[in-house]
Scaffold this active site. Sequence first.
Site, PDB file in Angstrom:
ATOM      1  N   GLY A  28      -4.754   9.458  -2.345  1.00 57.50           N
ATOM      2  CA  GLY A  28      -5.158   7.969  -2.472  1.00 57.50           C
ATOM      3  C   GLY A  28      -4.031   7.494  -2.496  1.00 57.50           C
ATOM      4  CD  GLU A  29      -2.530   3.895   1.546  1.00 57.04           C
ATOM      5  OE1 GLU A  29      -3.022   2.586   1.991  1.00 57.04           O
ATOM      6  OE2 GLU A  29      -2.622   4.823   2.394  1.00 57.04           O
ATOM      7  N   GLY A  30      -3.860   3.045  -3.636  1.00 53.80           N
ATOM      8  CA  GLY A  30      -4.257   1.879  -4.180  1.00 53.80           C
ATOM      9  C   GLY A  30      -3.814   1.306  -3.913  1.00 53.80           C
ATOM     10  CG  HIS A  61      -0.881  -2.647  -7.155  1.00 50.41           C
ATOM     11  ND1 HIS A  61       0.021  -4.124  -6.622  1.00 50.41           N
ATOM     12  CD2 HIS A  61      -1.664  -3.070  -8.493  1.00 50.41           C
ATOM     13  CE1 HIS A  61      -1.056  -4.978  -7.256  1.00 50.41           C
ATOM     14  NE2 HIS A  61      -2.015  -4.104  -7.988  1.00 50.41           N
ATOM     15  CE  LYS A  84      -2.382   4.130 -10.101  1.00 48.93           C
ATOM     16  NZ  LYS A  84      -4.157   3.635 -11.100  1.00 48.93           N
ATOM     17  CG  ASP A 104     -10.813  -3.686 -10.672  1.00 47.85           C
ATOM     18  OD1 ASP A 104     -11.962  -3.660  -9.792  1.00 47.85           O
ATOM     19  OD2 ASP A 104      -9.610  -2.942  -9.427  1.00 47.85           O
TER      20      ASP A 104
END
Length: 343
Positions: free
Chosen positions: A11-13, A15, A33, A123
């Site tokens: 995953g790429e968030g 931040h 993470k 969020d």
Amino acid sequence: MENYKMLERIGEGTHGQVVQAMERSTGKIVAIKCVRSSDKASKNLLREIESLKALDSNYVVKFLDHFCHSFSFYLVLEFMASGLPEMLCDDDIWLDDSHLKTYAHMLFAGVAHMHATKIIHRDLKPANLLISSEGVLKIADFSLSRLLLSTSTADDDVDDQRSSQCYTGQVATRRYRAPELLFGSVHYDQSIDMWSVGCILAEMQMKTPLFAGDSDMEQIAIVVHNLGTPTDETWPNRNEMPDYNKLKFTRCNPVPTNELLPDFDELLVDLLGKLILYNADKRLNAQEALLHPYFFNEPLPCLEHLMPKPPKDHRQKLMPKPTKVIESLEKNFSCLYQILDEI
Ligand code: ADP
Ligand code: MG
């Protein structure tokens, strides 16, 4: 760091990166993470750790460990095989009304626990709802979360320093942002999460966002067009919103629910009508929502152990791996240098 063998990026968030890893001593697969500790984002990661440590629910992703290494922070989480958007868009997975009802129930149960622990997520959106290999929906990404203030706790992320009981208004992804946030409020509570949950439930049925604005102004215009111009009855304290009087609206009536929520179960329309409300004080809380007749009428929620289970390689299946993962990692994500060393 040496306790984990890094496997692949999952995953790429906003931040940082999320990587699948194996705990060397047990062989257990986890998600890690990471953000660089010099980033402003590290504050969010610390916030996330604090919230996750306080939470203990089957419907919230489990916090396992955290550590620092070479100027980066790492958060170790239980590994989740998929996410709600992936489950909704996979044509090979059949989700009927009873499955969606169970997702809704799991979401309310997780939110109820979170709010009872005095944490606001801030969020909630489909991308932050993950699905375990058992088919259980869990709330993730607490990077914008915070503890509800009780009395005189000072807020460190407040935009407006006038009061000790206000929060930053820059929270929640636009399409799931409650009207009070869209109009700049810094005095809000857990009911902002309930608005987001309403939008998510509608999206689960429609497979498309309910209010899909591409700018803040457009978002406000879409909400006002659909809910009608706010009135004394629908939003008594609207004039207290900092930006409310900066905008002028042409009067419009609400869009009828059968147009806004076409082909929805009547009881779901009733439930959404009690969440997607201008007046935050009138929105149901998560505990009340769990008792709504929607959950006690046919089709009944699917039993948890019968929920569709994502395949192990669900993410890869839906999003084909970039051919040069390692190269792009090296180029763009210096925080992963240490991880790459381990591969
Ligand atoms: P951000 O704050 O950067 O959005 P998230 O926590 O939402 O970070 O993680 C980004 C993405 O990484 C998620 O949308 C999901 O695809 C993946 N991810 C996050 N946590 C996990 C987990 N525990 N297991 C598997 N994948 C995860
Ligand atoms: Mg996220």
